[in-house]
Design a protein around this motif. Sequence first.
Motif, mmCIF file in Angstrom:
data_model
loop_
_atom_site.group_PDB
_atom_site.id
_atom_site.type_symbol
_atom_site.label_atom_id
_atom_site.label_comp_id
_atom_site.label_asym_id
_atom_site.label_seq_id
_atom_site.Cartn_x
_atom_site.Cartn_y
_atom_site.Cartn_z
ATOM 1 N N LEU A 106 0.840 -1.204 0.000
ATOM 2 C CA LEU A 106 0.000 0.000 0.000
ATOM 3 C C LEU A 106 0.871 1.248 0.000
ATOM 4 O O LEU A 106 0.563 2.243 -0.685
ATOM 5 N N ARG A 107 1.956 1.211 0.771
ATOM 6 C CA ARG A 107 2.873 2.345 0.797
ATOM 7 C C ARG A 107 3.573 2.527 -0.556
ATOM 8 O O ARG A 107 3.703 3.659 -1.051
ATOM 9 N N LYS A 108 4.004 1.416 -1.170
ATOM 10 C CA LYS A 108 4.677 1.499 -2.474
ATOM 11 C C LYS A 108 3.728 2.044 -3.538
ATOM 12 O O LYS A 108 4.131 2.869 -4.373
ATOM 13 N N LEU A 109 2.478 1.606 -3.504
ATOM 14 C CA LEU A 109 1.505 2.065 -4.496
ATOM 15 C C LEU A 109 1.198 3.551 -4.349
ATOM 16 O O LEU A 109 0.848 4.229 -5.336
ATOM 17 N N ALA A 110 1.331 4.090 -3.143
ATOM 18 C CA ALA A 110 1.038 5.508 -2.895
ATOM 19 C C ALA A 110 2.208 6.412 -3.280
ATOM 20 O O ALA A 110 2.030 7.630 -3.408
ATOM 21 N N GLU A 111 3.383 5.843 -3.480
ATOM 22 C CA GLU A 111 4.555 6.641 -3.838
ATOM 23 C C GLU A 111 4.484 7.066 -5.305
ATOM 24 O O GLU A 111 3.857 6.377 -6.123
ATOM 25 N N PRO A 112 5.102 8.194 -5.659
ATOM 26 C CA PRO A 112 5.135 8.603 -7.068
ATOM 27 C C PRO A 112 5.779 7.507 -7.937
ATOM 28 O O PRO A 112 6.867 7.021 -7.634
ATOM 29 N N GLY A 113 5.096 7.120 -8.969
ATOM 30 C CA GLY A 113 5.607 6.085 -9.861
ATOM 31 C C GLY A 113 5.484 4.682 -9.314
ATOM 32 O O GLY A 113 5.967 3.717 -9.913
ATOM 33 N N GLY A 114 4.822 4.544 -8.163
ATOM 34 C CA GLY A 114 4.753 3.235 -7.518
ATOM 35 C C GLY A 114 3.554 2.387 -7.896
ATOM 36 O O GLY A 114 3.443 1.236 -7.470
ATOM 37 N N ASN A 115 2.633 2.965 -8.685
ATOM 38 C CA ASN A 115 1.432 2.214 -9.068
ATOM 39 C C ASN A 115 1.752 1.290 -10.239
ATOM 40 O O ASN A 115 1.291 1.482 -11.365
ATOM 41 N N THR A 116 2.551 0.286 -9.953
ATOM 42 C CA THR A 116 2.998 -0.644 -10.988
ATOM 43 C C THR A 116 2.221 -1.955 -10.904
ATOM 44 O O THR A 116 1.584 -2.264 -9.890
ATOM 45 N N GLY B 166 1.522 -7.854 -5.894
ATOM 46 C CA GLY B 166 1.948 -8.148 -4.531
ATOM 47 C C GLY B 166 0.842 -7.875 -3.531
ATOM 48 O O GLY B 166 0.611 -8.674 -2.603
ATOM 49 N N LEU B 167 0.131 -6.762 -3.710
ATOM 50 C CA LEU B 167 -0.974 -6.438 -2.812
ATOM 51 C C LEU B 167 -2.080 -7.487 -2.921
ATOM 52 O O LEU B 167 -2.662 -7.896 -1.904
ATOM 53 N N ALA B 168 -2.357 -7.941 -4.134
ATOM 54 C CA ALA B 168 -3.386 -8.971 -4.331
ATOM 55 C C ALA B 168 -3.024 -10.252 -3.584
ATOM 56 O O ALA B 168 -3.891 -10.889 -2.969
#
Length: 485
Positions: free
Chosen positions: A297-307, A313-315
């Motif tokens: 969740l933290r990685k997805l919230a970072e700029p460019g992190g919505n990969t 991984g979250l799934a």
Amino acid sequence: MKRFAVKKQLIKMSLFSIGLALSSTSLQANNALPDIGGNAFSTLTPDKEKQLGDVMMRQTKGQLPMVYDPLMDEYLNSMGNQMVAKAQDVKFPFRFYWVNDKNINAFATLGGNIVSHTGTLAVSDSESEFASVIAHEISHVTQRHIARSVEARSENGPLTLAGILGSILLATVNPEAGMAGIMASQGLAQQSAINFTRSNEQEADRIGIQLMADAGYNPYAVPEFFNKLAEKSRFANTQLAFLYTHPLSQSRVADSRLRAEQFPKRFVADSQDYTLVKARVMARYHYQTKDAQSYFLRKLAEPGGNTKANQYGLALTYFDDKQVEKADQIISKLRQQEPDNLFYIDAYTDILLAQGKAEQAMSMLEQHYLLKPNNQVITLNYANAALQGKAYRLAVHLLRNLLYYKNDIFLAYEMLADTYKAMEDYARYYEARADLYYQMAVYPKAIDDLNEALNHVGKNNTLENRRLEAKKKQWQTELNRLKRL
């Protein structure tokens, strides 16, 4: 595929119960062990090294927390053999394995068997960094560093296969003591062992950098990874396992930088498989489920992190946390973009099975199986769906065909045993369990289960009785012979 294969009852062997449980090649392969006589290790020809390496690796499987994950296995062996294809002096096929360990480490054994800790991938910031570790271990094998160190030890006193293996296993638990056991022959000073190791490390660095560059990876990742390890070690209470088994001096770091600078600088993108495997490691092997969920969740919230990798991984963390619908929403969107992606197929199969939709899972996987009949990710998921859907004969057919094609797939043996048990075919159930123990070199348990299988075979079934008796005799002969090494 959410299936943790290393059942606790299969790995409760003592670390040093080595002399009673050593194995050789698989059943369908040539079972002849090297006729080495006298001091077994005085001269290790490539053929002898390969056979002994297989013995050691099978024993290692029974002693360490191996990761039997088909997606991770496919990635590591594909990446590793991509570099082996560029190597010189390759004497035998290479095989790559994972150990579930958060410590940063990797090691090679005799005969082209290379093992990486999951923690090594987790700490890497690029595929080239991880490739640099694997290339280094490949170079140890092609330059015969391990074989030469074993030969050197054998010249200074009696040496047994169990002793060598014990040192290698100890190196993963207590690296400082383990490397002393591997490298230092009896009666030699510890300093001599360290010097010998440093010489090997420098040569493996030199060959490894060239190897990874030839395979399309970034050689500048080597000094970058070294600097990262040095920084981590500086702030750790104890030295990193990797630095115990691969001593890192300032001159070695500088030398790697100079060698990397001989190559032109260029951008090397990470493969999608690397990013997805790393996400899988972080979700299932590096963090606890809730911590992994927070991480993604933290990685997805970072700029460019919505990969895609962070979404995947979250799934996985949602699925492992029994939030199946949330996992389904993410994986379904990813599958719309890439319906043939094995990572997404694997996750979606788990979701369907958790929702009680085994028939739908089998229907989906049948189409993929027709296109990739020998792919272990597709086949194991298909067989698992068939097992859950009580299509037992289909599961047996799939698993036996896969093992005919590739006879060392641990998960296939385990699933085959589960299927026969569900069918109440206890003769084949105990035989499949015996094969499972044999894969981990646990000979006494393997032979005990063959005896149980014989007890469930009818007395009038002469051919089946003879076949099982022949297998038992073969395994007992192998064990007796290995005890003499």
